[in-house]
Design an enzyme around this catalytic site. Structure first.
Site, short mmCIF file in Angstrom:
data_model
loop_
_atom_site.label_atom_id
_atom_site.label_comp_id
_atom_site.label_asym_id
_atom_site.label_seq_id
_atom_site.Cartn_x
_atom_site.Cartn_y
_atom_site.Cartn_z
N GLU A 397 60.09 -19.66 118.74
CA GLU A 397 60.58 -18.59 118.12
C GLU A 397 61.79 -18.67 117.59
OE1 GLU A 397 58.77 -16.01 117.87
OE2 GLU A 397 57.24 -16.42 119.37
N HIS A 400 61.36 -20.39 113.94
CA HIS A 400 61.04 -19.41 112.73
C HIS A 400 62.49 -19.38 112.18
CE1 HIS A 400 56.92 -18.71 113.19
NE2 HIS A 400 56.90 -18.07 114.59
ZN LIG Z 1 55.07 -18.14 115.53
#
Ligand SMILES: [Zn+2]
Ligand SMILES: *[C@@H]1O[C@H](CO)[C@@H](O)[C@H](O)[C@H]1NC(C)=O
Ligand SMILES: *[C@@H]1O[C@H](CO)[C@@H](O)[C@H](O)[C@H]1NC(C)=O
Length: 593
Positions: A397, A400
């Protein structure tokens, strides 16, 4: 918003120290961590009841300082010449705080401190570390002279501690109470370049011994699923002082001593993302007692998850910083410490977010606006499992955020929006997860499975394990003719990067120290090339363009030294020299490789 899971429920897609140490003995002797001598007399603290007389009203700060000084001198039974105020300020409530120390022969007695707090012209509380039952008000004080010069003291202290002298701080003569009497000392500072060690020491001007010290580096420890471990079933361990001084010069936790700091803000939150419960620490110790048999929602399990997420978020911040994801490049920090970029965007992490299940996601607005990472519960087991404890998930995450901020510059947040670019976004996220959990014993054919803990399935949540073995994972560029979901595309991209990674590790070795981005170890070079590629590539890149941006990073960072290792990796998975956006596999190499 970019998510973790593909084969599970699909989340929507859009762009989206601490308190003073508790006194446990009459005088505080340094806990073992410091190793250097430390003595501080026990303090008294007393509140003074208001006189009840008519309010004196506000007084000037100068007047308040005088009131405080007169009070302390009388209270401690010393003369005005025995006491010196070193600092004072008036807070928003109008209370003036006055701090000073006892002095003798015009010199401060370093650990004989006293303070008084004045409101409306009256002292409302005071404290002192002398004038107590153990520490007499009028100690025997030796002459202000010693056999050793300041230069002698510096040389001896640097030699004894192995820490270089910090020249920015000019030595000062002071007295020190050692617990067995007052000595005349030279106060000086020792510090190494990385600021991993920074101490102030008082050197006895007669014996050359360090008699007292103050450690400026905050100590903290975290009981977590320590990297490179992947999941909680591999055990929690305590990691001491993992903060990287270059990336997080003020440490990770702010003065609240909770899982809240300059880089990440981790809490169990309401449905509207208002922080409710932070992970906690005591004297810098972020402890946890995870119970696998209990629901994620127990207080102990929320603490374990919050502390682990705080650790992972900060580690990814600190490591990516070394590879160029800095303030100027648009990284995530509440305070950019004057180093450029836009501040006020520490990553907000939502522990066991109530607004979804079986996934996690990350929304990345442009630099200066805080991103949100939501970690959901996974529901295929009883009790449910917490994605915040399977390290690859929060690393995925957070990555990202890195790929979104670095691609096309940090001011846009819209450069990984096409399906192909978004697919690579998923791929980079898994790839960084693999790099941060790689072990020195892994080989290019080790089968790396992700998400197996949260779904309790040995297959995990991707279609095949990550490996360079084509018989186990056969994905190639041409697979994209039929794969059009971002996570499915991402798996192909990871395989290309993984081939490059292993070509480099097999050639240049493996380092367990990912913080040294200057290392020539293959895994470090691979991470630098991938993050460097993000900086070079255009907005919404194709796979061909992202590959070329990695080759460009090899030129800028390493003078093109690894060109053929990169080409061979991509070519093995079909993105060779003559490959085009038609996604037909080409395994050829440029001339010279
Ligand atoms: Zn992802
Ligand atoms: C979160 O939950 C609230 C209330 O249950 C709902 O109205 C909202 O749409 C949810 N948000 C998302 C992003 O799912
Ligand atoms: C996980 O899967 C194994 C094997 O299928 C099963 O025996 C076990 O009960 C599962 N654990 C949980 C917590 O559901």
């Amino acid at each position: 918003m970019r998510t973790f899971a593909a084969t599970l429920a699909l989340a929507a897609a859009a762009t989206s120290v601490l308190a003073a140490p508790a006194p446990d003995t009459a005088a505080l002797h340094r806990r073992a961590a410091g190793k250097l001598p430390f003595f501080f007399p026990e303090s008294v603290y007393e509140a003074v009841p208001p006189s009840g007389k008519a309010s004196f009203g506000k007084v000037s700060e100068d007047k308040a300082v005088q009131i405080a000084t007169d009070f302390l001198v009388a209270k401690l039974g010393i003369t005005a010449a025995d006491f010196k105020v070193y600092s004072s300020f008036t807070d928003a409530s109008g209370t003036t705080h006055v701090y000073g120390a006892q002095q003798a022969n015009g010199l401060r007695i370093a650990n004989h401190q006293a303070a008084a707090h004045v409101q409306n012209g009256e002292v409302v509380s005071f404290s002192s570390s002398f004038g107590t039952s153990q520490q007499p008000t009028k100690p025997k004080v030796p002459a202000a002279s010693g056999k050793l010069t300041v230069a002698d003291a510096i040389a001896k202290a640097a030699k004894d501690t192995g820490i270089p002298h910090h020249k920015d701080f000019a030595a000062v003569s002071e007295y020190v109470n050692t617990g067995s009497g007052i000595v005349f000392a030279h106060k000086l500072q020792l510090r190494d370049d990385a600021k991993a060690q920074w101490v102030q020491v008082w050197v006895d001007a007669n014996t050359g011994a360090i008699v007292h010290s103050a450690d400026f580096v905050k100590k903290a420890s975290y009981k977590v699923v320590a990297l490179p471990k992947m999941k909680p079933t591999q055990g929690f361990t305590t990691v001491a002082n993992p903060e990287n001084a270059a990336a997080s010069p003020n440490g990770w936790a702010d003065s609240t001593g909770t899982t809240k700091g300059n880089n990440v803000d981790v809490a169990k939150r309401t449905a509207s993302e208002v922080a409710q419960t932070y992970g906690k620490s005591t004297n810098g110790v972020f402890d946890s007692a995870w119970n696998s048999a209990a629901a994620p929602s127990t207080a102990a399990n929320i603490q374990a998850s919050a502390v682990n997420l705080f650790y992972i978020g900060n580690v990814v911040h600190d490591i990516s910083y070394q590879y160029g994801f800095t303030e100027k490049a648009g990284n995530f920090q509440k305070d950019n410490l004057g180093k450029g970029g836009k501040a006020n965007d520490a990553v907000v992490i939502s522990v066991q977010d109530s607004n979804g299940t079986d996934n996690a996601d990350f929304s990345t607005p442009a630099d200066g606006q805080a991103p949100l990472m939501r970690m959901f519960r996974f529901t295929s087991t009883t009790p449910n499992r917490d994605g915040g404890l399977e390290n690859v998930i929060p690393i995925h995450e957070y990555t990202h955020g890195i790929s979104n901020r670095l691609t096309g510059g940090s001011a846009t947040g819209q450069c990984l929006e096409t399906i192909e670019a978004g697919g690579m976004g998923e791929g980079w996220s898994d790839f960084v997860g693999l790099v941060l959990t790689a072990k020195s014993t892994d080989t290019r054919t080790t089968k790396i499975v992700v998400g197996d803990y949260v779904v309790n399935s040995s297959a995990g949540i991707r279609s095949a394990p990550y490996t360079t073995d084509l018989t186990v994972n056969s994905l190639k560029y041409s697979s994209l003719k039929t794969r059009n979901e971002v996570h499915d595309i991402g798996e192909v991209w990871v395989e290309m990067l993984w081939e490059v990674y292993w070509n480099l590790v097999d050639k240049k070795g493996f380092s367990t120290d990912l913080y040294n981005a200057k290392s020539t170890a293959g895994n470090v070079v691979a991470l630098q090339l991938v993050i460097g590629g993000m900086m070079n590539q255009p907005c919404n890149p194709t796979i061909i363009q992202a590959r070329d941006a990695i080759l460009k990073a090899d030129q800028t960072f390493y003078g093109g030294k690894f060109k053929c290792d990169i080409w061979k990796g991509f070519a093995k998975r079909g993105a060779g020299f003559s490959a085009t956006t038609t996604k037909t596999d080409k395994t050829d190499l440029p001339s010279g490789c």
